[in-house]
Design a protein around this motif. Sequence first.
Motif, PDB file in Angstrom:
ATOM      1  N   LYS A  86       0.843  -1.190   0.000  1.00 42.46           N
ATOM      2  CA  LYS A  86       0.000   0.000   0.000  1.00 42.46           C
ATOM      3  C   LYS A  86       0.876   1.238   0.000  1.00 42.46           C
ATOM      4  CE  LYS A  86      -3.613  -2.356   2.672  1.00 42.46           C
ATOM      5  NZ  LYS A  86      -4.398  -2.359   3.931  1.00 42.46           N
ATOM      6  N   ILE A  87       0.323   2.318  -0.515  1.00 38.55           N
ATOM      7  CA  ILE A  87       1.099   3.544  -0.626  1.00 38.55           C
ATOM      8  C   ILE A  87       1.452   4.116   0.743  1.00 38.55           C
ATOM      9  CG2 ILE A  87      -0.860   5.142  -0.720  1.00 38.55           C
ATOM     10  CD1 ILE A  87       0.705   6.607  -2.978  1.00 38.55           C
ATOM     11  N   GLN A  88       0.695   3.744   1.778  1.00 40.99           N
ATOM     12  CA  GLN A  88       0.987   4.224   3.143  1.00 40.99           C
ATOM     13  C   GLN A  88       2.065   3.394   3.838  1.00 40.99           C
ATOM     14  OE1 GLN A  88      -2.154   3.399   2.133  1.00 40.99           O
ATOM     15  NE2 GLN A  88      -3.052   5.442   1.814  1.00 40.99           N
ATOM     16  N   ASP A  89       2.498   2.291   3.213  1.00 39.81           N
ATOM     17  CA  ASP A  89       3.493   1.425   3.850  1.00 39.81           C
ATOM     18  C   ASP A  89       4.872   2.080   3.882  1.00 39.81           C
ATOM     19  OD1 ASP A  89       1.655  -0.567   4.279  1.00 39.81           O
ATOM     20  OD2 ASP A  89       2.134  -1.660   2.441  1.00 39.81           O
ATOM     21  N   SER A  90       5.668   1.653   4.843  1.00 44.88           N
ATOM     22  CA  SER A  90       7.065   2.084   4.905  1.00 44.88           C
ATOM     23  C   SER A  90       7.909   1.191   3.996  1.00 44.88           C
ATOM     24  CB  SER A  90       7.587   2.010   6.341  1.00 44.88           C
ATOM     25  OG  SER A  90       6.861   2.872   7.186  1.00 44.88           O
ATOM     26  N   LEU A  91       9.110   1.648   3.691  1.00 39.60           N
ATOM     27  CA  LEU A  91      10.008   0.883   2.826  1.00 39.60           C
ATOM     28  C   LEU A  91      10.705  -0.182   3.670  1.00 39.60           C
ATOM     29  CD1 LEU A  91       9.525   3.636   1.306  1.00 39.60           C
ATOM     30  CD2 LEU A  91      11.723   3.243   0.211  1.00 39.60           C
ATOM     31  N   LEU A  92      10.030  -1.305   3.840  1.00 35.89           N
ATOM     32  CA  LEU A  92      10.522  -2.374   4.707  1.00 35.89           C
ATOM     33  C   LEU A  92      10.953  -3.586   3.896  1.00 35.89           C
ATOM     34  CD1 LEU A  92       7.826  -2.277   7.545  1.00 35.89           C
ATOM     35  CD2 LEU A  92      10.071  -1.180   7.516  1.00 35.89           C
ATOM     36  N   SER A  93      12.011  -4.233   4.367  1.00 34.58           N
ATOM     37  CA  SER A  93      12.455  -5.472   3.755  1.00 34.58           C
ATOM     38  C   SER A  93      11.592  -6.632   4.242  1.00 34.58           C
ATOM     39  CB  SER A  93      13.918  -5.731   4.117  1.00 34.58           C
ATOM     40  OG  SER A  93      14.308  -7.037   3.731  1.00 34.58           O
ATOM     41  N   ALA A  94      11.409  -7.599   3.365  1.00 35.74           N
ATOM     42  CA  ALA A  94      10.637  -8.785   3.728  1.00 35.74           C
ATOM     43  C   ALA A  94      11.524  -9.899   4.281  1.00 35.74           C
ATOM     44  CB  ALA A  94       9.868  -9.295   2.509  1.00 35.74           C
ATOM     45  N   MET A  95      12.816  -9.646   4.395  1.00 36.46           N
ATOM     46  CA  MET A  95      13.728 -10.686   4.857  1.00 36.46           C
ATOM     47  C   MET A  95      13.507 -11.007   6.329  1.00 36.46           C
ATOM     48  SD  MET A  95      17.905 -10.873   4.756  1.00 36.46           S
ATOM     49  CE  MET A  95      17.925 -11.249   3.012  1.00 36.46           C
ATOM     50  N   ASP A  96      13.439 -12.286   6.633  1.00 39.80           N
ATOM     51  CA  ASP A  96      13.293 -12.743   8.013  1.00 39.80           C
ATOM     52  C   ASP A  96      14.632 -12.595   8.758  1.00 39.80           C
ATOM     53  OD1 ASP A  96      11.558 -14.371   9.999  1.00 39.80           O
ATOM     54  OD2 ASP A  96      13.470 -15.447   9.944  1.00 39.80           O
ATOM     55  N   LYS A  97      14.568 -12.144  10.012  1.00 41.11           N
ATOM     56  CA  LYS A  97      15.782 -11.912  10.791  1.00 41.11           C
ATOM     57  C   LYS A  97      16.600 -13.190  10.975  1.00 41.11           C
ATOM     58  CE  LYS A  97      13.966  -7.990  13.450  1.00 41.11           C
ATOM     59  NZ  LYS A  97      13.688  -7.447  14.810  1.00 41.11           N
ATOM     60  N   GLU A  98      15.921 -14.303  11.202  1.00 43.09           N
ATOM     61  CA  GLU A  98      16.636 -15.558  11.407  1.00 43.09           C
ATOM     62  C   GLU A  98      17.340 -15.995  10.125  1.00 43.09           C
ATOM     63  OE1 GLU A  98      13.902 -18.411  12.922  1.00 43.09           O
ATOM     64  OE2 GLU A  98      13.648 -17.405  14.860  1.00 43.09           O
ATOM     65  N   ASP A  99      16.676 -15.809   8.979  1.00 44.24           N
ATOM     66  CA  ASP A  99      17.316 -16.139   7.702  1.00 44.24           C
ATOM     67  C   ASP A  99      18.542 -15.266   7.469  1.00 44.24           C
ATOM     68  OD1 ASP A  99      15.430 -18.078   7.167  1.00 44.24           O
ATOM     69  OD2 ASP A  99      14.159 -16.757   5.964  1.00 44.24           O
ATOM     70  N   ALA A 100      18.429 -13.978   7.806  1.00 43.35           N
ATOM     71  CA  ALA A 100      19.552 -13.067   7.631  1.00 43.35           C
ATOM     72  C   ALA A 100      20.739 -13.502   8.475  1.00 43.35           C
ATOM     73  CB  ALA A 100      19.131 -11.642   7.985  1.00 43.35           C
ATOM     74  N   GLN A 101      20.469 -13.896   9.720  1.00 41.86           N
ATOM     75  CA  GLN A 101      21.538 -14.355  10.601  1.00 41.86           C
ATOM     76  C   GLN A 101      22.224 -15.595  10.033  1.00 41.86           C
ATOM     77  OE1 GLN A 101      22.871 -13.193  13.371  1.00 41.86           O
ATOM     78  NE2 GLN A 101      21.520 -11.513  13.920  1.00 41.86           N
ATOM     79  N   GLU A 102      21.426 -16.493   9.468  1.00 40.03           N
ATOM     80  CA  GLU A 102      21.978 -17.743   8.928  1.00 40.03           C
ATOM     81  C   GLU A 102      22.791 -17.489   7.662  1.00 40.03           C
ATOM     82  OE1 GLU A 102      20.420 -22.075   7.211  1.00 40.03           O
ATOM     83  OE2 GLU A 102      19.014 -20.671   8.165  1.00 40.03           O
ATOM     84  N   TRP A 103      22.295 -16.627   6.781  1.00 38.20           N
ATOM     85  CA  TRP A 103      22.943 -16.408   5.488  1.00 38.20           C
ATOM     86  C   TRP A 103      24.152 -15.479   5.569  1.00 38.20           C
ATOM     87  CZ3 TRP A 103      17.563 -15.195   2.931  1.00 38.20           C
ATOM     88  CH2 TRP A 103      16.842 -16.395   2.817  1.00 38.20           C
ATOM     89  N   PHE A 104      24.022 -14.399   6.361  1.00 41.87           N
ATOM     90  CA  PHE A 104      25.070 -13.375   6.373  1.00 41.87           C
ATOM     91  C   PHE A 104      25.811 -13.276   7.703  1.00 41.87           C
ATOM     92  CE2 PHE A 104      21.609 -11.716   3.573  1.00 41.87           C
ATOM     93  CZ  PHE A 104      22.248 -11.958   2.366  1.00 41.87           C
ATOM     94  N   GLY A 105      25.322 -13.969   8.730  1.00 38.04           N
ATOM     95  CA  GLY A 105      25.957 -13.885  10.031  1.00 38.04           C
ATOM     96  C   GLY A 105      25.512 -12.704  10.857  1.00 38.04           C
TER      97      GLY A 105
END
Length: 242
Positions: A86-105
Amino acid sequence: MMKALIGFLILALSFCAQASSNSSVDLGDADADVFDLESVRRGAAAYVNYCVGCHSVKHLRYSRLGADLKLKEDDLRKDVLLDGLKIQDSLLSAMDKEDAQEWFGVEPPDLSLIARARGVDWLYGYLKGFYADPSRPSGVNNVVFPDVGMPNVLWELQGLQKAVHNAKGDDKAITRLELAQPGKLTPKQYDQFVNDLVAFLSYAGEPSQYQRLRLGKYVIFGLLILAVLFYKLKKAYWEGVE
């Protein structure tokens, strides 16, 4: 209080050491103009295409972005606003925090204030500073941010760079980067692409600067009028004394 001060000093010294360790590599300075709306619009599209998958700009809404960049809603949805948002949404990433920790540390940082914290020249050099390094998990390293966990998501555009070392004695410092495999963009086109992206991040760090600039003109005009009035008032008060 003393522990916090010591921690701050250590952090500051580490940044200084990191910056000086790669000072011999000249990547150029940013030529990003935050008041060039076309450049910022292109940078916003670049961010959505290449960055929002991992990095948020949580303090900025699409509606604010469209208003500041003078984009109609149809153009915003075409070039910037992803499907389902929606146009009222913020520019947020859909990446899950746990996935980010696993993939990038580590969880990829929010980029709302990155331009204000690091500076546009640092960002410009960082986005141009990736080079092939088989010893790293992602296969690349960065002369501006050594051992960074982020892969070079722009490699298809920039191409692949290799590091050229200073082989004198035991000095293995990187002196320059060379293009080993061309990308979809020429070096000049890639420089412009990075400048556009940096311009958008500079805008995102302080969206109110557009309004502040327009308001500033009226403030200065008002101060000039007050200066004239106060000068005349001063002359009226001191007329009898003189």
